[in-house]
Design a protein around this motif. Structure first.
Motif, short mmCIF file in Angstrom:
data_model
loop_
_atom_site.label_atom_id
_atom_site.label_comp_id
_atom_site.label_asym_id
_atom_site.label_seq_id
_atom_site.Cartn_x
_atom_site.Cartn_y
_atom_site.Cartn_z
N VAL A 125 0.82 -1.22 0.00
CA VAL A 125 0.00 0.00 0.00
C VAL A 125 0.84 1.26 0.00
O VAL A 125 0.30 2.36 -0.04
CB VAL A 125 -0.95 0.02 1.22
N VAL A 168 -3.65 -10.73 -0.40
CA VAL A 168 -3.93 -9.43 0.23
C VAL A 168 -3.17 -8.33 -0.50
O VAL A 168 -3.72 -7.24 -0.75
CB VAL A 168 -3.54 -9.47 1.72
N CYS A 172 -4.78 -5.11 -2.32
CA CYS A 172 -4.38 -3.75 -1.95
C CYS A 172 -3.83 -2.99 -3.16
O CYS A 172 -4.14 -1.81 -3.35
CB CYS A 172 -3.32 -3.79 -0.85
N TYR A 175 -6.79 -2.02 -5.41
CA TYR A 175 -7.56 -0.90 -4.87
C TYR A 175 -6.75 0.39 -4.92
O TYR A 175 -7.29 1.45 -5.27
CB TYR A 175 -7.97 -1.20 -3.42
N LEU A 375 -11.70 -9.37 -1.58
CA LEU A 375 -10.84 -9.85 -0.50
C LEU A 375 -11.60 -10.80 0.42
O LEU A 375 -11.03 -11.80 0.90
CB LEU A 375 -10.32 -8.65 0.31
N PHE A 466 -6.73 -3.36 4.81
CA PHE A 466 -7.64 -3.08 3.71
C PHE A 466 -8.94 -2.44 4.22
O PHE A 466 -9.51 -1.56 3.57
CB PHE A 466 -7.95 -4.38 2.98
N THR A 470 -10.56 1.18 2.89
CA THR A 470 -11.79 1.25 2.10
C THR A 470 -12.98 1.80 2.87
O THR A 470 -13.82 2.50 2.30
CB THR A 470 -12.15 -0.13 1.56
N CYS A 515 -1.60 2.33 7.01
CA CYS A 515 -2.60 2.34 5.94
C CYS A 515 -3.71 3.35 6.22
O CYS A 515 -4.19 4.04 5.31
CB CYS A 515 -3.21 0.95 5.78
#
Length: 702
Positions: A125, A168, A172, A175, A375, A466, A470, A515
């Protein structure tokens, strides 16, 4: 002609060459790199009597020292040509250090064994995709070196962690790529004039500054063109604002078609366009100007001035000043008259330029829901691989398989229904309910598989970064619930050691915190870009795009709740004379004052927009139909302190049911007032859109 000072502000305000963003990125990256070794300090202190602790302490101390020194030298590194080499070397050394800590602590199933997997999640990320692929591959090699040479681990543990991290990280990256694309499109949209699809004032000023900087670096010439439409105010008065809008759009398309693909064209004022041409001198500029005269002649005749860099001027402000003077010299030499209806109608026969893709306010929500569903399916799919490949003879194998299948189906349903879910009023509650179901399943499978030391425990940690990226609002309580659930399983079901559980949890929380910070920063940037794309850069009122979106929302609300709604169209009297006699800077100041005056004279929930030039529009959401005329009179009186104004009104349900009908009636009403007071000319006897007998529309049909 005095220079347009306000248009030159974009040049003066351009950032300096100092790479502030790069310095900040280097410093933040270094500080983030220090989080993981810092979390290792309590563990080493609490288990000092165990094997290899002095060597591990040295590795941690080196990591902290490198992090601190890199942060301190961020400015020097950012300026260095070897910046990428230094960062890559530091990154490789960090991965090797994490692998060494895991090996010294007993292998991948040790407390330190999770350092590499969580760090890879962090890289997914925070790094560009190409750089991450290289880093991820190197990390996977280092991890499996520890698997093969370090202490033993439960069957399938290393394989499941490797596959899980890959899934994962892929989610990530996907996205993050979608959000980067959204940001790019918002940034582009914030620089585009919604009517003409040319650059707006902000976008053109930025492009001009960039072109001049490149010309200076390469030693090439450049030309700035200014194009001012002749008698545009009279066109609006004679044929209506709809015809004026069509003419502006036609002019923008024509300029783009006549110039090269890499030349920049902008609409920098109501009826004023500009273009910057790279690699062209004065002789080439004359040829281009002649071609533009011919292309615009008749329907959109214009006065054009140009200035050459560096032969005639060396800065953007000087170029604008000289080109502006030549525009008015050209205007004084030429005979100007209002084009005939047949000539103006040519604009309708030219295909409209394709509108640039807009960015829906629901797009981020849809992408977040879709990525979360993906996910939510991928995480239990990895668990299903573990169940099928590594749990032969397990007493709860059937239950584990059924729970995994349920979680996979739920995740896929969310992914497939992302678009309708994003539009649903209860989307937040539905996503929370689905997440609760998947979280409960994850807790159950970890408990059935033996506790915190199970390979499936990774399925609890994997979604945490995540989730906060989001769904920030839902993410904080959900992450807290995951942490509490994991610790409960460790306490009541089992764990290799309390340090194992705490360090794994702290590693996941550290990645999640980073994140969350990046997601918050990205959200602020998107919000600012969205605001810029919907705001007029001069007056800070809504632009055409922003007003259209707001009108649509207010219209839906008014129809749903049977509320009053009225549209006011405001045209300043004699504004063109202000520009011609006092300069564009004085005109800009007047427009800013009018916008402020309108805002001050309205309720906070009424809406003010500037559609272009001296044309303002107001959406009244707080006045009933009988009060609209009084509100218009009040605004007219306030504006008259500096300039006259004509105002047309239209009321929802009385004069129309949509924006086009209301705008047409308000436009007709405006010019009726203007003609009655002798402030303008109008040959129209009916609203130009509601009726078809206007000269402009009849000519366009012929």
């Amino acid at each position: 002609m005095p220079p347009s000072d306000r248009r030159a502000e974009g040049i003066a305000s351009m950032p300096s060459p100092l790479p502030h963003a790069r310095v900040r990125a280097v410093r933040n990256s270094a500080l983030r790199a220090g989080i993981v070794p810092l979390l290792c300090v309590p563990y080493l202190a609490g288990t000092w009597s165990a094997e290899h602790r002095p060597a591990m302490a040295v590795v941690v101390a080196v990591l902290l020292a490198v992090s601190g020194l890199t942060a301190a030298a961020a400015r020097l590194i950012a300026r260095s040509r070897l910046r990428l080499v230094v960062q890559l070397t530091t990154l490789v050394a960090t991965m090797e250090a994490y692998a060494a800590l895991a090996w010294l602590d007993g292998g991948v199933f040790s407390t330190m064994g999770a350092l590499l997997p969580f760090t890879v999640m962090l890289f997914a990320v925070t790094m560009p995709p190409r750089a991450f692929v290289v880093t991820g591959a190197f990390s996977a090699v280092a991890y499996w070196v520890v698997v093969l040479t370090g202490g033993p681990a439960p069957q399938g543990y290393a394989a499941i962690y490797t596959i899980g991290i890959a899934c994962v990280s892929g989610a990530c990256l996907h996205y993050a790529g979608a959000m980067a694309s959204l940001k790019r499109r918002l940034a582009e949209q914030s620089r585009i004039d919604p009517l003409t699809q040319c650059l707006n004032r902000r976008g053109f000023d930025e492009r001009l500054a960039g072109e001049l900087a490149e010309a200076e670096r390469a030693g090439d010439p450049a030309v700035l063109l200014l194009i001012d439409l002749d008698s545009f105010k009279a066109i609006n008065d004679t044929y209506g604002h709809r015809a004026g809008d069509d003419l502006l759009a036609f002019t923008g398309r024509t300029l783009i078609e006549q110039l090269r693909a890499h030349d920049a064209v902008g609409r920098v004022g109501g009826d004023e366009f500009a273009a910057v041409l790279s690699g062209i001198d004065a002789q080439g500029a004359e040829i281009v100007v002649s071609r533009l005269y011919a292309a615009l002649d008749g329907a959109a005749s214009a006065s054009i001035g140009y200035a050459c860099y560096p032969a005639e001027a060396s800065t953007g402000e000087e170029l604008k000043h000289l080109a502006d003077e030549r525009v008015y010299q050209d205007k004084a030499r030429r005979h100007r008259q209002v084009p005939a209806a047949e000539a103006v109608s040519r604009v309708l026969s030219v295909p409209a330029a394709p509108e640039r893709p807009s960015v829906s306010p629901l797009e981020r929500r849809r992408r977040a829901i879709a990525a979360g569903g993906l996910l939510g399916a991928a995480d239990p799919a990895v668990g299903m691989i573990y169940v099928l490949a590594f749990t032969a003879g397990h007493p709860h194998r059937l239950a584990l398989g059924v729970l995994m299948m349920v979680a996979i189906v739920v995740g896929l349903l969310v992914r497939l229904l992302a678009t309708p879910l994003s539009r649903h009023a209860a989307a937040g509650a539905i996503v929370m309910a689905v997440t609760a179901v998947q979280f409960t399943i994850a807790l159950a499978v970890v408990a059935l598989d033996g506790g915190a030391g199970s390979p499936l425990a990774f399925g609890l940690f994997a979604p945490m970064p995540f989730i906060v990226m989001t769904t920030p609002r839902l993410g904080r309580p959900l992450v807290a619930a995951i942490a509490v659930g994991y610790l409960a399983i460790a306490f009541f079901v089992g764990t290799p050691s309390i340090w194992f559980s705490l360090c794994h949890l702290n590693g996941a929380l550290a990645v999640t915190l980073v994140c969350a910070s990046k997601a918050a920063e990205a959200a602020r940037q998107r919000s600012r870009l969205r605001e810029l794309s919907r705001t007029d850069p001069l007056t800070s009122t809504l632009n055409r795009r922003g007003f259209t979106e707001r009108f649509t929302a207010e219209l839906s609300h008014a129809q749903r709740h049977h509320r009053a709604l009225a549209l006011l169209l405001i045209d300043l009297d004699g504004f063109k004379q202000v520009n011609d006699s006092q300069g564009h800077a004085a005109g800009d100041d007047l427009l800013v004052w009018v916008a402020d005056t309108l805002r001050e004279g309205l309720h906070s929930h009424d809406v003010v927009g500037r559609l272009g030039g001296d044309e303002f529009v107001v959406l009244l959401t707080s006045h009933d139909a009988p009060d609209v005329a009084g509100a218009a009179a009040t605004l007219r009186a306030a504006i008259s302190a500096r300039i006259g104004a004509s105002i047309g009104t239209a009321v929802l349900g009385v004069h129309g049911e949509d924006f086009d009908a209301l705008y047409a009636h308000a436009d007709h009403d405006l010019y009726a007032h203007k003609s009655a007071s002798g402030r303008g000319r109008s040959r129209r006897t009916a609203p130009p859109v509601l009726c078809e007998q206007s000269e402009y529309r009849q000519a366009s049909k012929r």
